[in-house]
Every structure is written in structure tokens, then in C-alpha cells.
Design an enzyme around this catalytic site. Structure first.
Site, short mmCIF file in Angstrom:
data_model
loop_
_atom_site.label_atom_id
_atom_site.label_comp_id
_atom_site.label_asym_id
_atom_site.label_seq_id
_atom_site.Cartn_x
_atom_site.Cartn_y
_atom_site.Cartn_z
N ARG A 87 0.86 -1.19 0.00
CA ARG A 87 0.00 0.00 0.00
C ARG A 87 0.89 1.23 0.00
O ARG A 87 1.63 1.47 0.96
CB ARG A 87 -0.90 -0.03 1.24
CG ARG A 87 -1.73 1.20 1.43
CD ARG A 87 -2.66 1.07 2.63
NE ARG A 87 -3.41 2.30 2.77
CZ ARG A 87 -3.24 3.20 3.75
NH1 ARG A 87 -2.36 2.98 4.71
NH2 ARG A 87 -3.93 4.31 3.76
N HIS A 131 -2.46 11.04 0.80
CA HIS A 131 -1.89 10.81 2.13
C HIS A 131 -1.19 12.12 2.52
O HIS A 131 0.00 12.15 2.78
CB HIS A 131 -0.96 9.61 2.13
CG HIS A 131 -0.69 9.02 3.48
ND1 HIS A 131 -0.86 7.69 3.78
CD2 HIS A 131 -0.25 9.59 4.63
CE1 HIS A 131 -0.53 7.46 5.05
NE2 HIS A 131 -0.14 8.61 5.59
N GLU A 176 -6.91 8.76 6.39
CA GLU A 176 -7.12 9.44 7.67
C GLU A 176 -7.54 10.90 7.51
O GLU A 176 -6.80 11.82 7.92
CB GLU A 176 -5.86 9.35 8.54
CG GLU A 176 -5.43 7.93 8.85
CD GLU A 176 -4.21 7.86 9.77
OE1 GLU A 176 -3.59 8.90 10.03
OE2 GLU A 176 -3.90 6.75 10.23
N ASN A 305 -7.28 2.17 10.15
CA ASN A 305 -5.95 2.30 10.73
C ASN A 305 -6.11 2.29 12.25
O ASN A 305 -6.90 3.05 12.79
CB ASN A 305 -5.27 3.62 10.31
CG ASN A 305 -4.90 3.62 8.84
OD1 ASN A 305 -5.06 2.61 8.15
ND2 ASN A 305 -4.40 4.74 8.37
N TYR A 307 -4.03 2.11 16.10
CA TYR A 307 -2.79 2.14 16.89
C TYR A 307 -3.03 2.00 18.40
O TYR A 307 -2.28 1.32 19.07
CB TYR A 307 -2.02 3.44 16.61
CG TYR A 307 -1.45 3.47 15.21
CD1 TYR A 307 -0.21 2.93 14.93
CD2 TYR A 307 -2.19 4.00 14.14
CE1 TYR A 307 0.30 2.91 13.64
CE2 TYR A 307 -1.69 3.99 12.85
CZ TYR A 307 -0.44 3.45 12.60
OH TYR A 307 0.06 3.42 11.32
N GLU A 382 -3.45 0.01 8.30
CA GLU A 382 -2.24 0.39 9.05
C GLU A 382 -2.36 -0.13 10.46
O GLU A 382 -3.40 0.02 11.10
CB GLU A 382 -2.08 1.91 9.15
CG GLU A 382 -1.57 2.60 7.94
CD GLU A 382 -1.38 4.11 8.15
OE1 GLU A 382 -1.08 4.53 9.30
OE2 GLU A 382 -1.53 4.85 7.17
#
Ligand code: IFM
Length: 479
Positions: A87, A131, A176, A305, A307, A382
Site C-alpha cells: 500500500r 496521504h 485518515e 488504521n 494504533y 495500518e
């Protein structure tokens, strides 16, 4: 390979479904360098990173991982890792140096060669169109606060899909948009570094609109019935059990961080409570008749994504800004209209970003999405961690023993597998990131790669995590 805490995925006998994609992700400004080559125009990140005080150590993406010149070697590395998919993102200012008008052929060629190089190595190209490197000329015309930027984006998407759509199977419109809108125009921690809540909310809408306009353009221009997606960094929001203001704080942050994107994308509307919470900031007059329907396009996959988590409660005033939304502190607020929500310190352990490690949050997020949109295939686009790696000399050469990252990845891959076992239609998992790279406001001080980059020599060293991932990919269907 030994990990701490959670048993290794192999010891748990995890088997991933046939066709499940394991990949790795990067983004143009974070790795490419070559910012003035082959006709590339300046982006907002060039301007921002060259502005003193914006990025730690004054770091810029001028050279980064020099991937623009080292793409072939990096492709060989991906092949060596056995990646199913890669990606990457396309730098808009390489394709249209001022954000509109004719294609810059030389810029396009770079991505065309990259895509060919991936296919030649049996790796599926997954292209993200945005991005964060907006052409500076568009920011000079008011950036994402200007509705016109959404139309420019759709034109750019069509150009990219026309050129690469015979070979790229999966397209992601935006990465995002939360960061673009709230960090770029609200807190000012990201480019273009503006600090207006009203502008941040206008940016939210124009990003949603850009996506909605681009999806049909991509489907029309690409010739291979592409899969079209968007990637969101949805927030997993928790409350303080001992504080009865937490449900209200959760509702507010969920409205701004998650539903401001999910509701128009999936249901074609903005939620009434979001409009009410932000009424003192903006009247949302930038939303025109027909916009919500335009944004509500069927997508083939929703990128997620993930985290870490956040924990919130209400504060009786403007909450102290403690960098607690997980991003570099800056002058403005990333939470327009909800500045009185307090972000509490998370229980550890933490990564080098100070982000708490909470793999169960990934499972929770994926399961909650299945409940919200049961028919929507999902992809973890991600997931990964920054740690202060060290290089050790061994008889076999240099090694990076990044056990903490191996453990992080193992726990999250395991959590993703638990979600699949609970019925989530999860199609793939991409590690962030293939390479150590320019971590936005933190410059080169944070290392997310499974491959170490020595920024002096541009040498790449496979970290232990890369070898672990390589083995996972090779053994994924073997109990
Ligand atoms: O490096 C970023 C990436 O560009 C977007 N998602 C989060 C990563 C880590 O902060």
C-alpha cells in the site's frame, strides 16, 4: 521467535482465511524524497516542514528514505519479505504540480514503474490517492476549506485511475481525513498548520465530498472493475468508570472523530448531535443540497488504521491540552466545540509515541464496525509501532532485535484473528510501516519501520519484526 506476554500466533494455531492479504504500507512524502525532481510541485508538507519550529529538529521530507531513487531495491526487499500487497500513496503534486490542469508525465511514470515492478514481483499494488501532500497552490486558494478542492481532487483521481487503473486493483481515496481536517486546520500540528475550528469542520465536509466525487470517477476511469475504499483512523474511545461524565465525553468524541466520517459515508447524513455540538463553531452552511447523497457511495472495502485507544471525561472548563489525543501538541484544538473533553492518561505499556498498547481495542473496533455495517468488508490498512530500536553487530551482520515491535504486531495480528473468528469480514492486514520514515511533526525521531533505514547511508536492515512478518506470511495457512 520468542515474544513477551501473548503466545506467538503459531503456538495458538492461528490459521488465516484463504485469500487473506498480508501487506505493508508507506506514504509518498514520508519515504520518497526527490521533492524537486521530474516536475513535482511543492506540497503543504514541503512548506510546513521548512517552516522553523513546525517539525522536530527541523527535519523535512527532502530526502527521506530516498525511495524515489531506490524503488527497485525496495521492491526487491518487499519480494524478499513475501508481501502479498504493498500500500503506497501517490503524491498529487507529482501528477499535477499545482493541483489542477494537465498531467505531469514524468511524475506519473514513477508510479507506473512502481506498479509494474510490484506486479512483476507478484505483489498487489494498493494505491492511496491522498496521504496528506496537498499541492501548495491549492492551499494558497484556501486548501480543504475551499469546496473547489474537492472537485480538483476528483479530477486528479480520474487522471491517476486512467493512467494506472489497468494495473492497480485497489484504490483508496483518502488516508485518515481526521488528521487532515483536525490536525491540519484545527490544532495546527500538521500541515498546513492552521488553527480554526470552523475551518477544520469545513475541511471535514470537503474531504468527505472529495471522496464522494472521486469514487465514481475512479470506477469510470479504471478499466479493471477496481475495488474502491477510504481509510479512516477511527477512535476507540473509552470512559473513566468512576466518572459519570464519561458517556457524554465519549458521545462527543465519537461524533467528531468517527461519525463525522462514517455517517455521511455509510448513511448519507451528518448526525444531529454533531451539528448541535459544533453549532457555536460553524453553521455547516458549507453542506449543500445533494452533498450527503454524493458522499454516500458504495465502497468495496473500508480501510481501518488502528494504533491505540483514548479515554475521556468532561472537564468543567477548557480541558488542559496535554497532547493527549496522541499527536504532537500545537496551538489550536483538534476537537472543535468539544474542548472541554479531557483526555486521560492511558494505562501502559506505551510505544515510543507515548501511545498505549491495546490490541483488544482493534478487536473491539472491528467487531463494532461489523455491527454498524454488517455487509461492509474491512481491511486493517495500518497497524504498527514506533520503538527506539538499536542496531547490534553479529557474526552474521547487523541486526535490529526489536522484540517489542514483534510483540506488538503479534498481539494485534492475534486480535485481528479473534475478530475474524467473531464473524468480521476482514480481508487483510498491512503493517505500518515497511520502512522507518518521516513521522510528520516528529520528523525522523520515531521509527515505525519493520525495515531500519540508516538515514546517513540509506542502508536498509531487516529488523527482527520483518523476519517475523516474513515467516507469518509464509506460514499463515499452516496450523
Ligand atoms: O505515520 C503515520 C501515517 O502517515 C498515518 N497513520 C499513522 C502513522 C503513524 O503516526
Amino acid at each position: 521467535m520468542a515474544t513477551t506476554g501473548t503466545p506467538d500466533y503459531r503456538d495458538q494455531g492461528l490459521v488465516f482465511p484463504e485469500g487473506f492479504v498480508f501487506g505493508s504500507a508507506t506514504a509518498s512524502y514520508q519515504i520518497e524524497g526527490a521533492v524537486r525532481e521530474d516536475g513535482r510541485g511543492p506540497s503543504i508538507w514541503d512548506t510546513f516542514s521548512h517552516t522553523p519550529g513546525r517539525v522536530v529538529n527541523g527535519d523535512t521530507g527532502d530526502v527521506a528514505c530516498d525511495h524515489y531513487h531506490r524503488a527497485d531495491a525496495d521492491l526487491d526487499l518487499m519480494k524478499d519479505l513475501g508481501l502479498d500487497a504493498y500500500r503506497f500513496s501517490i503524491a498529487w503534486p507529482r501528477i499535477q504540480p499545482t493541483g489542477s490542469g494537465a498531467v505531469n508525465r514524468a511524475g506519473l511514470e514513477f508510479y507506473s514503474r512502481l506498479v509494474d515492478g510490484l506486479l512483476a514481483r507478484g505483489i498487489t499494488p494498493v494505491a492511496t490517492l491522498y496521504h496528506w501532500d496537498l499541492p501548495q497552490a491549492l492551499e494558497d486558494a484556501n486548501g480543504w476549506v475551499n469546496r473547489d478542492t474537492a472537485y480538483r481532487f476528483a479530477e486528479y483521481a480520474a487522471l491517476a485511475a486512467e493512467a494506472l487503473g489497468d494495473r492497480v486493483q485497489t484504490w483508496t481515496t483518502l488516508n485518515e481525513p481526521w488528521c487532515t481536517a483536525y490536525l491540519g486546520y484545527g490544532s495546527g500540528a500538521h500541515a498546513p498548520g492552521r488553527t480554526s475550528g470552523a475551518d477544520a469542520l469545513a475541511a471535514v465536509h470537503h474531504l468527505n465530498l472529495a471522496h464522494g466525487l472521486a469514487v465514481p470517477e475512479i470506477r469510470r476511469a479504471a478499466r479493471n472493475a477496481p475495488d474502491v475504499s477510504i481509510t479512516l483512523n477511527l477512535h476507540v474511545i473509552r470512559g473513566d468508570d468512576d466518572d459519570d461524565t464519561s458517556p457524554e465525553a465519549i458521545r462527543r468524541i465519537d461524533a467528531l472523530a468517527n461519525r463525522a466520517f462514517l455517517s455521511p459515508l455509510l448513511q448519507g447524513r451528518y448526525d444531529a448531535d454533531l451539528l448541535e455540538d459544533t453549532a457555536a463553531v460553524t453553521d455547516w452552511a458549507f453542506v449543500r443540497d445533494g452533498d450527503a447523497a454524493q458522499i454516500h457511495q458504495p465502497i468495496d472495502v473500508l480501510g481501518v488504521n488502528y494504533y491505540s485507544t483514548v479515554t475521556v471525561r468532561m472537564w468543567d472548563g477548557v480541558a488542559p491540552r496535554k497532547n493527549a489525543d496522541g499527536h504532537q501538541g500545537a496551538a489550536g484544538s483538534p476537537w472543535p466545540g468539544s474542548e472541554h473533553v479531557e483526555f486521560l492518561e492511558q494505562p501502559g505499556p506505551y510505544t515510543d509515541m507515548g501511545w498505549n498498547i491495546a490490541p483488544d481495542g482493534l478487536e473491539e473496533l472491528l467487531v463494532s464496525l461489523r455491527e454498524r455495517c454488517p455487509e461492509q468488508p474491512l481491511m486493517v490498512t495500518e497497524n504498527g509501532a514506533a520503538f527506539p530500536d538499536r542496531v547490534v553487530e553479529t557474526d552474521a551482520g547487523r541486526r535490529v532485535p526489536d522484540a517489542a515491535r514483534v510483540d506488538y504486531l503479534n498481539r494485534h495480528v492475534t486480535a485481528a484473528h479473534r475478530a475474524i473468528a467473531r464473524g468480521v469480514d476482514l480481508r487483510g492486514y498491512y503493517v505500518w510501516s515497511l520502512l522507518d520514515n518521516f513521522e510528520w511533526g516528529y520528523g525522523y525521531t520515531k521509527r515505525f519501520g519493520i525495515v531500519r533505514v540508516d538515514y546517513e547511508t540509506q542502508e536498509r536492515i531487516l529488523k527482527d519484526s520483518a523476519r517475523w512478518f516474513q515467516e507469518l506470511i509464509a506460514t499463515r495457512t499452516t496450523p
